[in-house]
Design an enzyme around this catalytic site. Structure first.
Site, PDB file in Angstrom:
ATOM      1  N   LYS A  85       0.765  -1.297   0.082  1.00  0.00           N
ATOM      2  CA  LYS A  85       0.164   0.242  -0.007  1.00  0.00           C
ATOM      3  C   LYS A  85       0.713   1.323  -0.202  1.00  0.00           C
ATOM      4  O   LYS A  85       0.457   2.150  -0.639  1.00  0.00           O
ATOM      5  CB  LYS A  85      -0.883   0.083   1.252  1.00  0.00           C
ATOM      6  CG  LYS A  85      -2.176  -0.873   0.969  1.00  0.00           C
ATOM      7  CD  LYS A  85      -2.864  -0.788   2.304  1.00  0.00           C
ATOM      8  CE  LYS A  85      -4.137  -1.834   2.423  1.00  0.00           C
ATOM      9  NZ  LYS A  85      -5.047  -1.529   3.527  1.00  0.00           N
ATOM     10  N   CYS A 103     -13.773  -2.336  11.266  1.00  0.00           N
ATOM     11  CA  CYS A 103     -14.413  -2.217  10.152  1.00  0.00           C
ATOM     12  C   CYS A 103     -14.143  -3.532   9.321  1.00  0.00           C
ATOM     13  O   CYS A 103     -15.327  -3.886   8.882  1.00  0.00           O
ATOM     14  CB  CYS A 103     -13.832  -1.056   9.339  1.00  0.00           C
ATOM     15  SG  CYS A 103     -14.104   0.690   9.971  1.00  0.00           S
ATOM     16  N   CYS A 112       2.013 -14.606  32.266  1.00  0.00           N
ATOM     17  CA  CYS A 112       2.429 -12.965  31.840  1.00  0.00           C
ATOM     18  C   CYS A 112       1.770 -11.792  32.784  1.00  0.00           C
ATOM     19  O   CYS A 112       1.259 -12.344  34.056  1.00  0.00           O
ATOM     20  CB  CYS A 112       2.258 -12.638  30.476  1.00  0.00           C
ATOM     21  SG  CYS A 112       0.662 -12.500  30.140  1.00  0.00           S
TER      22      CYS A 112
END
Ligand SMILES: [Zn+2]
Length: 393
Positions: A95, A197, A351
């Site tokens: 892109k 989206c 973690c």
């Protein structure tokens, strides 16, 4: 609140530039001085996607002298519905490169800088420091918080935009003059609460509505004209065709820009902060998740457990679970540390919150260690339910 121009003017405009930008030059508020400031400006677009596409096209046409593009993705057919800087012949191309070609076609006077890489905590400060202004068109919370933190730490303004279906938002965050993104949204939403989206869809033209607001604000900041959207959130409803402005105040308790900040450098792991777990990690934790209390019971019963803390050394300095060894997630994912794992013992990973350990668990299982689990809620849960005397962070 009017603000002084962000960028000093260039020495002069060439004859070509005067011809090209004449419709700007005859606006008294922009004029020769404003156009010279645009020429001197260095603007970075984070993402050449939905918002980055219209933003880059208009920034280029407006005569912003240097445009940086950071994007690691390649053009997909499903992008073309809204990412208008790319075309059919760009499908499959990076892109950043496709966007750079379109910019050169619109305005060859723009110096385009391509960052064909993912923005991460190791490169964000260096990349941002080369620009006057950031235009943020990212679509995920981890990057958004990182962009905000880096911009605030560097004292740089950025123009933020966000889109979903028919709704858009935009604002200018500039710590020196107003709130930051964390003042508005101190905590990321829980994972899965806010669909992207890609999951929920977006009306293509909404990108132009919000992207053009971002460019508008960028031009105002660079040239010092008008009232920038600092301390104000623009909310756009495309179905009602309604724009609303909401006041956003600087939060004195903001973790980053407040009076007693707790975030004074970039976070170790923004994915972790935002609780984003990959599909592989999700699958790996099925029937392979224990609570902190269960871990304590295993230890108390004398079960032979190989307990691994996958956090970073700086976090290990703050607190640790007795009996644990430190093997940071990165060393597990790279395969470098796999030889340290025993084949014949129960492996338990933890973690801070259970996100990184889930990722590490996926890698461990992939490497053939079947007897491995991780601790839900990580050491935070251990502190809360087993040993409140440990410091937390
Ligand atoms: Zn803030």
């Amino acid at each position: 609140m009017a603000l002084p121009p962000l960028v000093e003017p260039a020495a002069e405009l060439t004859i070509d530039e005067i011809r090209r930008y004449s419709r700007h030059l005859i606006i008294p508020d922009v004029g020769m001085d404003g156009q010279k400031r645009l020429k001197n400006a260095k603007v970075l677009a984070v993402g050449a996607g939905g918002l980055g596409s219209p933003a880059l096209l208009y920034l280029a046409a407006a005569g912003v002298g240097t445009l940086g593009i950071i994007d690691f993705d390649t053009v997909d057919e499903s992008n073309l519905q809204r990412q208008i800087i790319h075309g059919v012949s760009d499908v499959g191309r990076p892109k950043a490169e496709s966007a750079a070609d379109s910019i050169r076609e619109i305005n060859p006077l723009v110096n385009v800088i391509i960052h064909n890489t993912a923005l991460d905590r190791d490169n964000v400060m260096e990349i941002f420091s080369g620009y006057d202004l950031i235009v943020d068109g990212t679509d995920n919370f981890a990057t958004r918080y990182m962009v905000n933190d880096a911009a605030v730490l560097l004292g740089k303004p950025y123009v933020w935009g966000s889109i979903y279906r028919f709704d858009g938002q935009a604002s200018v965050f500039w710590e020196e003059h107003g709130p930051c993104y964390r003042c508005l949204y101190p905590e990321p939403p829980p994972p899965g609460m806010v669909p992207s989206c890609a999951e929920g869809g977006v009306l293509g033209v909404l990108c132009a509505s919000i992207g053009s607001i971002q460019v508008n604000e960028a031009i105002k900041l660079i040239t010092g004209i008008g009232e920038p959207l600092v301390g104000r959130l623009m909310v756009y409803d495309a179905l009602e065709m309604e724009y609303r402005k909401i006041k956003v105040r600087k939060d004195p308790n903001c973790a980053l820009c407040g009076e007693n900040p707790t975030v004074t450098e970039l976070l170790e792991d923004y994915e972790d902060f935002c609780g984003a777990v990959s599909a592989e990690a999700e699958e790996a934790t099925l029937n392979a998740t224990i609570t902190a209390r269960e871990l304590k019971d295993w230890q108390d019963s004398g079960k032979d457990v190989f307990l691994v803390d996958v956090r970073e050394p700086a976090e290990w300095e703050i607190n640790r679970i007795p009996g644990a060894v430190l093997i940071p997630k990165g060393e597990i994912l790279s395969g470098e540390a796999l030889s340290r794992f025993p084949q014949d013992r129960q492996i338990v990973l933890h973690c801070k919150s259970g996100v990184r350990s889930a990722e590490a668990l996926a890698a461990i299982k992939q490497a053939g260690f079947k007897d491995a689990v991780h601790v839900q809620g990580g050491i935070v849960s251990w502190v809360n339910t087993v040993d409140p005397s440990l410091p937390s962070y």
